[in-house]
Scaffold this motif. Structure first.
Motif, mmCIF file in Angstrom:
data_model
loop_
_atom_site.group_PDB
_atom_site.id
_atom_site.type_symbol
_atom_site.label_atom_id
_atom_site.label_comp_id
_atom_site.label_asym_id
_atom_site.label_seq_id
_atom_site.Cartn_x
_atom_site.Cartn_y
_atom_site.Cartn_z
ATOM 1 N N LEU A 37 -3.477 5.345 5.944
ATOM 2 C CA LEU A 37 -2.529 4.316 6.361
ATOM 3 C C LEU A 37 -2.212 4.412 7.847
ATOM 4 O O LEU A 37 -1.897 3.415 8.481
ATOM 5 N N MET A 78 0.826 -1.209 0.000
ATOM 6 C CA MET A 78 0.000 0.000 0.000
ATOM 7 C C MET A 78 0.861 1.260 0.000
ATOM 8 O O MET A 78 0.521 2.257 -0.649
ATOM 9 N N VAL A 111 -6.200 8.164 0.840
ATOM 10 C CA VAL A 111 -5.545 7.064 1.549
ATOM 11 C C VAL A 111 -5.544 7.291 3.046
ATOM 12 O O VAL A 111 -5.346 8.413 3.524
ATOM 13 N N VAL A 158 1.080 4.463 -3.132
ATOM 14 C CA VAL A 158 0.971 5.926 -2.992
ATOM 15 C C VAL A 158 2.337 6.602 -2.855
ATOM 16 O O VAL A 158 2.431 7.729 -2.375
ATOM 17 N N ILE A 165 -7.978 4.024 -0.601
ATOM 18 C CA ILE A 165 -7.192 2.958 0.033
ATOM 19 C C ILE A 165 -7.232 3.179 1.538
ATOM 20 O O ILE A 165 -6.765 4.213 2.025
ATOM 21 N N ALA A 185 -9.095 11.255 3.705
ATOM 22 C CA ALA A 185 -8.969 10.460 2.483
ATOM 23 C C ALA A 185 -10.018 10.852 1.445
ATOM 24 O O ALA A 185 -9.784 10.726 0.239
#
Length: 314
Positions: free
Chosen positions: A79, A44, A77, A48, A150, A141
């Motif tokens: 994370l 992941m 995203v 990005v 994501i 995100a």
């Protein structure tokens, strides 16, 4: 869409991602599963641009991440929900991100409302609970209204209402034609949310397909039967390729026959059945079967609480 082609990541001699190919298509919620250390987070991060591949490529909407002029509008995203300045308010945190892409304050307020954070928009992030931080990360995100989303462990710390909100949100985004990649260790939640699964272990793709196919290939379907004449039914079902087991709750589990075939055999033998049903394996069963040989960090037997050895080490 996300497309990986022969993607590799090495750290010294350690191969973390080992020449993998996969495609995450729009219109679906794709679950990304794997044990700790399997290579999910690294993959992941490469999508990005936070980690550079050792080999191969991964593209988002046809381009490498760094080739997008406004990446926030292409891919949203989450994370690490903790990646926010604790002294900033939720509103100012999102404003600072929005400013990098010329996104207006109206959109900031819109995503705060979408995430259920209207009432705490002016509060400092440092005082947020884990679940509130997750909501803020999801709001960030979505700021650029991206075509690709994501999210890594998005339901971590959320209460049941929050978990349902994430589930509904992911499905609605996919229904709008967006690409959704979702990582989670909660198999029950993934089973309710994902349409498609990619399973990775030790840097290799172990499974890639519709969730029903992955479960079907990783588990077996048995027929559960309840009757007061268990021994008689076991004798009647005896045949090559048919397995019958008596389980702890007193029922029988039959493999190698369909529910209809079991019912016909019982009827012919004059045996009354109180229950007969085909039972499929769960996503958790399939996942554990797929990754059984690819778990890098495996726990040993837990020490007994209050044991003399634990006491000696205090």
């Amino acid at each position: 869409m996300i497309a990986a082609d022969a993607l590799v990541k090495r750290y010294g001699r350690k191969v973390v991602v080992d020449e993998i190919d996969f495609t995450v298509r729009p219109g679906h919620v794709t679950g990304f599963l794997g044990p700790n250390g399997a290579g999910k987070s690294t993959t992941m991060r490469m999508i990005v641009g936070l980690d550079q591949p050792t080999g191969g490529t991964v593209r988002v909407n046809g381009r490498l991440y760094h080739e997008h002029r406004a990446p926030l509008r292409e891919v949203g995203v989450l994370l690490d929900a903790k990646a926010a300045h604790p002294g900033r308010s939720a509103y100012n945190h999102l404003r600072s991100i929005a400013a990098t892409h010329g996104i207006g304050n109206a959109r900031v307020r819109e995503v705060l409302g979408l995430a259920g954070l209207d009432s705490v928009a002016g509060k400092r992030i440092g005082g947020f609970s884990l679940g509130m931080g997750q909501r803020l990360g999801i709001a960030a995100a979505l700021l650029g209204d991206p075509a690709t989303i994501i999210l890594d462990e998005p339901v971590n710390g959320l209460d049941p209402e929050g978990v349902r909100w994430v589930r509904t949100l992911m499905k609605s985004l996919a229904e709008e034609g967006r690409t959704v990649l979702l990582s989670s260790h909660l198999m029950s939640e993934m089973a309710q949310t994902a349409d498609h699964l990619i399973v990775i272990g030790r840097g290799k793709i172990l499974a890639d397909g519709p969730i029903g196919d992955v479960i079907g290939k990783g588990t077996k379907t048995v027929v559960k039967v309840r009757t007061r004449e268990s021994q008689e039914l076991m004798s009647a079902l005896a045949a090559p390729g048919v397995g019958v087991a008596l389980v702890a709750d007193g029922s029988l589990e039959v493999s190698g026959m369909s529910a209809e075939e079991v019912a016909l055999v019982a009827s012919a033998a004059g045996i009354v059945l109180h229950e007969v049903a085909a039972v499929s394996g769960s996503l958790e069963d399939a996942y554990l079967a797929l990754t059984a040989g690819d778990v890098e960090y495996r726990s040993s037997s837990a020490p007994r609480v209050g044991s003399s050895k634990m006491g000696e080490n205090r």
